[in-house]
Design a protein around this motif. Sequence first.
Motif, PDB file in Angstrom:
ATOM      1  N   ASP A 103      -5.038   8.934   0.438  1.00 33.30           N
ATOM      2  CA  ASP A 103      -5.804   8.462  -0.717  1.00 33.30           C
ATOM      3  C   ASP A 103      -6.142   9.644  -1.609  1.00 33.30           C
ATOM      4  O   ASP A 103      -6.896  10.542  -1.230  1.00 33.30           O
ATOM      5  CB  ASP A 103      -7.072   7.760  -0.245  1.00 33.30           C
ATOM      6  CG  ASP A 103      -7.779   7.058  -1.397  1.00 33.30           C
ATOM      7  OD1 ASP A 103      -8.410   7.763  -2.207  1.00 33.30           O
ATOM      8  OD2 ASP A 103      -7.689   5.821  -1.457  1.00 33.30           O
ATOM      9  N   TYR A 104      -5.585   9.628  -2.821  1.00 35.26           N
ATOM     10  CA  TYR A 104      -5.771  10.758  -3.723  1.00 35.26           C
ATOM     11  C   TYR A 104      -7.201  10.834  -4.242  1.00 35.26           C
ATOM     12  O   TYR A 104      -7.762  11.920  -4.416  1.00 35.26           O
ATOM     13  CB  TYR A 104      -4.789  10.652  -4.894  1.00 35.26           C
ATOM     14  CG  TYR A 104      -4.934  11.785  -5.881  1.00 35.26           C
ATOM     15  CD1 TYR A 104      -4.468  13.062  -5.537  1.00 35.26           C
ATOM     16  CD2 TYR A 104      -5.520  11.594  -7.129  1.00 35.26           C
ATOM     17  CE1 TYR A 104      -4.589  14.109  -6.431  1.00 35.26           C
ATOM     18  CE2 TYR A 104      -5.647  12.652  -8.025  1.00 35.26           C
ATOM     19  CZ  TYR A 104      -5.186  13.906  -7.673  1.00 35.26           C
ATOM     20  OH  TYR A 104      -5.315  14.951  -8.551  1.00 35.26           O
ATOM     21  N   THR A 105      -7.801   9.668  -4.481  1.00 24.38           N
ATOM     22  CA  THR A 105      -9.177   9.662  -5.004  1.00 24.38           C
ATOM     23  C   THR A 105     -10.136  10.321  -4.021  1.00 24.38           C
ATOM     24  O   THR A 105     -10.991  11.133  -4.407  1.00 24.38           O
ATOM     25  CB  THR A 105      -9.632   8.221  -5.301  1.00 24.38           C
ATOM     26  OG1 THR A 105      -8.729   7.631  -6.255  1.00 24.38           O
ATOM     27  CG2 THR A 105     -11.042   8.200  -5.851  1.00 24.38           C
ATOM     28  N   ASP A 106      -9.977   9.969  -2.729  1.00 25.68           N
ATOM     29  CA  ASP A 106     -10.835  10.600  -1.722  1.00 25.68           C
ATOM     30  C   ASP A 106     -10.637  12.105  -1.693  1.00 25.68           C
ATOM     31  O   ASP A 106     -11.601  12.881  -1.611  1.00 25.68           O
ATOM     32  CB  ASP A 106     -10.537  10.015  -0.338  1.00 25.68           C
ATOM     33  CG  ASP A 106     -11.005   8.576  -0.207  1.00 25.68           C
ATOM     34  OD1 ASP A 106     -11.817   8.146  -1.055  1.00 25.68           O
ATOM     35  OD2 ASP A 106     -10.571   7.895   0.750  1.00 25.68           O
ATOM     36  N   SER A 165       0.819  -1.217   0.000  1.00 33.03           N
ATOM     37  CA  SER A 165       0.000   0.000   0.000  1.00 33.03           C
ATOM     38  C   SER A 165       0.848   1.259   0.000  1.00 33.03           C
ATOM     39  O   SER A 165       0.309   2.362  -0.041  1.00 33.03           O
ATOM     40  CB  SER A 165      -0.908   0.016   1.240  1.00 33.03           C
ATOM     41  OG  SER A 165      -0.125   0.100   2.434  1.00 33.03           O
TER      42      SER A 165
END
Length: 644
Positions: A495-498, A480
Motif C-alpha cells: 500500500d503506497y499510501t501507508d 487488488s
Amino acid sequence: MKIQMMMICAMTTFLFCTWDAGAATYELQDGAVSTYICGPGDYNITFEEGESSGIYIYDKSGATGGGWQPWCIATVGLHQTISVTISDALQMHASYSHYAKITVTPITGIAPPVISPGGGSITVHDPITMSCPGASETRYTLDGSDPTASSSLYTGAFLLNTGNYVLKARGYNLYLYSKVSSKTFTVFPGRCATPEISPAGGLVKAGTKTMVSCMTPGATIYYTTDGSEPSETSMTYTEPLTVNRNLILKAFAKAAGLADSETAVQTFIINLMPPKIFPPGGSFMSGDEVDAVIANSPDNNGEGTIQFRYNYGGIQSAWTNYTNPIIITETSTLEAKVVGPDGESDIASATYTFTMERVEAPSITPQGGYFETAPPEISISCATPGATIYCSINRDVTKSAASIYTGAFSLPVNSNPGTAWDILQPDTSGGFSTSFRVYAMAAKSGMADSATVSRVYVLGGGLPPAQPQSNDGGVTIDDSGSFTGSDGQTYTIPDYTDYLNHRNDLVDDYNNADTPEEQEGIADQIHDLDDDYYNDVNNYYYEYNTIVNPPENNDNSGGETDTGTDTTTDTSSSTTSMTTSVISTAAQSNDTGNGNLLFLGGAAAGTALLPSLLDSGEGKAFPPEDSSNEPESDSYARKVYFTK
C-alpha cells in the motif's frame, strides 16, 4: 618438698636421709655400712665431708671391683664426685671413720607415673593402665590420699566399678621415689556414642558446610576448631559449621547416665585459591611491554608456591616457580596456580593480545540527514596519513568489494529520464525520491584496518507509487493487483499510501528532533522504510516476470537473475567497478523484453554515476601484489621474557 627418713642399720646407730629435688643425703656414724639405698640406675655420688679417707660403693648384685669386699665397684674420696651404674641395689661403707656425709643424686631421676586414660568419664569396661620408667614398682590409691610404700601395688591394667574416683600414683626405687600423679574418674555403666563428622576431612572448597551428629538420643555435642581437646566449656554444636580456613575439628558428646563419648577428629584443608594476575589480560598495541605480576590469593594465608606457564604461537612451556614479574611483548596466554603440600589451586589465566596500531576511522561529510531539493556532495577524509579510503553505497564496505575514494562525489540523480518505473524520476515539485547510506573505512599497510562508518542521506518525498501488473502471460491478477506466485504465495503491491504517510511522519519527526543523534536515528528509519518498500515492490515484479518468462525461456545472454539490490556479476575486467556490475546485471536480468525496465532502487539505481566519480579497479585488492612488507598473521617475534 623435703622428706626426712630414719633408716635403722644393723651396724650403726642411725642413718639420716633427706630427699630434696631428686638428691638424697646420708650421714654414716661409727664407720657404719648403710642399708640398701636405691635400686638400679645411674647415680652421681659425692663425699661431701667426714673423717674417712674414702667411701666404698657396693652393688648388691656382687659386681667385682677393688676394695676389701669382692662386690665393691668403686671408691670416692673426700670432696670428690663419681658416677656409677647400679644393676641391683646401692650400699655404701665408710672406712676408718666415725662420720661421713654422702649425697646420692640420680642422673636420670624417677618420672611420675603416666595414668591412662587421662581422667574424666569412663565406663566399667575401660581399663586403667600406669607406667613409670625408672621405678622398680608403682604404688597407688583411689581415695585421693598420697600413696606410700605400703599402698596398693600396680601389677597391671584393672577396671573400676561405677562411681567417682581420685586415683593417685607414685613410682618407687627402694628409698627413692617420684612425685605423685593424680587423675579423677567418673565411671558409668555405658558410653555415649562418638560423634560423626560429615563430610570427612581432607581437601575441601572454601564455604563447605560440615555437620556433626551423635547417635545417642539427647546427647550434647561440644567441639573446638583449633585442635585443642573439647570440654564442657567448649562451643556447643547447634548448626552446620562453615569451613573457610584450614582447621582441626574435634568433637565429643555427653549424655545423662553415660560416660562421655570418644573424641572425633577431622582435619579440613581448604583447597588453595587461585592466584591473581595483574593486569588481567587485555588488548595492547604492538611494541608495548606488559609487566605481568602474579600474587597469591589472600585467602591462602601465604601458603603454597606460585607456579606459571605460558602459551603463545602454539608453544606451551612447563610449569615454573614464579619469582619476578613477567615481561610480555607478544600475544600470549599466561596461566598460574598455587601448589601446596596437600594439593593445588585451580588455574588462573590471562590473555594478552597485541595488535597493530589502528587506522583512524574516516570522517564523512555532511553528517547525513534529510535533503529536500538536491542530493549533497559527499566528502570523506581520514586523519591517518597515507591511509587508503574505501567506500560504497547501500552496502557494507569491504576492501575486496568497494571502490577507492579519490575525491568528493554527489549522490546519483535520475539516470533514465522518462522511464516509467525509474525511481529517480523527479516529481512535479522537483524533489528527488530515494535515500542512501554511504559506507567508508580506511586501511594502511602495517596497521590494523579502521572501523567502518556510515551516514544516511534521505532525499525528497519518497519512492514513486507502483502499479499492479495486467493479466498478461497467463498470470491471473485480482482487482487488488494480487496474484499467486509459482511458490504458492500471494504477491501484492504494498500500500503506497501507508508507506508515504509513514515516511512523511518520520520526516516531520526528523525536522522536530532536538539533537543530531535523534535526527540520525530517524534518518536510519526512513532509509530502512524505503528499502522495505522497494524490496516488496521488486519482489512482486520479479515473481510476475518469472511466471511470464521462465528462466529457461529467457535469453539473458549469460546474465544472472537476482532479486535484491546487492546483485553482483563476476567480471574479468579489472577496470569495471563493483557498482557498474550491479547496474548492468540488474538491468540485464530484469529486462522483460517488452521495453519495461523493472522497478530499480536502493543500491542498484543509486550507483549509476559512481563509476565516473570513484576510482574503479586499482587498489581494490588488499594487500597489493607486492605484499612483502605485510605482517604475517601467524608470525611471532618470540619475545616473551620470564624474569625481569
